[in-house]
Design a protein around this motif. Structure first.
Motif, PDB file in Angstrom:
ATOM      1  N   LYS A  18      -5.535  -4.261  -3.436  1.00  0.00           N
ATOM      2  CA  LYS A  18      -5.447  -5.096  -2.246  1.00  0.00           C
ATOM      3  C   LYS A  18      -6.498  -4.679  -1.218  1.00  0.00           C
ATOM      4  CE  LYS A  18      -0.585  -6.428  -2.401  1.00  0.00           C
ATOM      5  NZ  LYS A  18       0.712  -6.330  -1.739  1.00  0.00           N
ATOM      6  N   LEU A  19      -6.629  -3.345  -1.083  1.00  0.00           N
ATOM      7  CA  LEU A  19      -7.603  -2.814  -0.141  1.00  0.00           C
ATOM      8  C   LEU A  19      -9.025  -3.223  -0.548  1.00  0.00           C
ATOM      9  CD1 LEU A  19      -7.865  -1.114   2.403  1.00  0.00           C
ATOM     10  CD2 LEU A  19      -8.041   0.902   0.954  1.00  0.00           C
ATOM     11  N   GLU A  22      -9.486  -6.899   0.205  1.00  0.00           N
ATOM     12  CA  GLU A  22      -9.671  -7.066   1.648  1.00  0.00           C
ATOM     13  C   GLU A  22     -11.074  -6.628   2.057  1.00  0.00           C
ATOM     14  OE1 GLU A  22      -7.835  -8.370   4.207  1.00  0.00           O
ATOM     15  OE2 GLU A  22      -6.467  -9.078   2.639  1.00  0.00           O
TER      16      GLU A  22
END
Length: 149
Positions: A18-19, A22
């Motif tokens: 997810k990081l 992002e």
């Protein structure tokens, strides 16, 4: 809680994933913003060049306008001078016409007087001839009478 995250590698992988997504989105957003900023900067530079070019053109037009204004003033002054000259010439022509008319009248009068003088001279000459003819005629009559007697 940090221990539980470290212990659960799946959760950690999901968080990293997810990081990473992002970070990619942020990177993509950054590139989009930088591209838009660069495009706006180019448009701003073009607009500045156009403004500079138009300001230069305005200055040149103002200079040309001033030159034309001065030329127009010169032409107006020259036109006024020509009008004065034309008026003066017209006045001189009128004076010349009057002088010619006066001269014509005087010449005509002198011519008439000359004709009258010649007429008087001719009349005088004819009178003298008539007198001479009378005298001749009288002499002829006397001669004829003498011849008859």
């Amino acid at each position: 809680m940090a221990k539980s995250l470290i212990q659960n590698p799946e959760t950690m992988n999901e968080l990293f994933s997810k990081l990473y997504k992002e970070a990619e989105q942020i990177q993509q957003w950054k590139l989009t913003v930088e591209s838009a900023l660069n495009q706006k900067e180019r448009k701003l530079q073009e607009s500045r060049k156009i403004i500079e070019s138009q300001n230069k053109a305005i200055q040149e037009l103002q200079l040309e306008n001033e030159k034309l204004h001065l030329k127009l003033e010169d032409e107006i002054c020259e036109n006024k001078d020509l009008l004065k000259e034309a008026t003066a010439s017209r006045h001189l022509c009128n004076l010349l016409k009057e002088t010619c008319t006066h001269f014509k009248e005087k010449t005509s009068k002198l011519h008439e007087e000359e004709i009258l003088k010649k007429s008087h001279v001719s009349q005088e000459h004819l009178r003298v001839e008539l007198e001479e003819a009378k005298i001749s005629l009288q002499k002829a009559e006397v001669t004829q009478k003498n011849l008859e007697t």
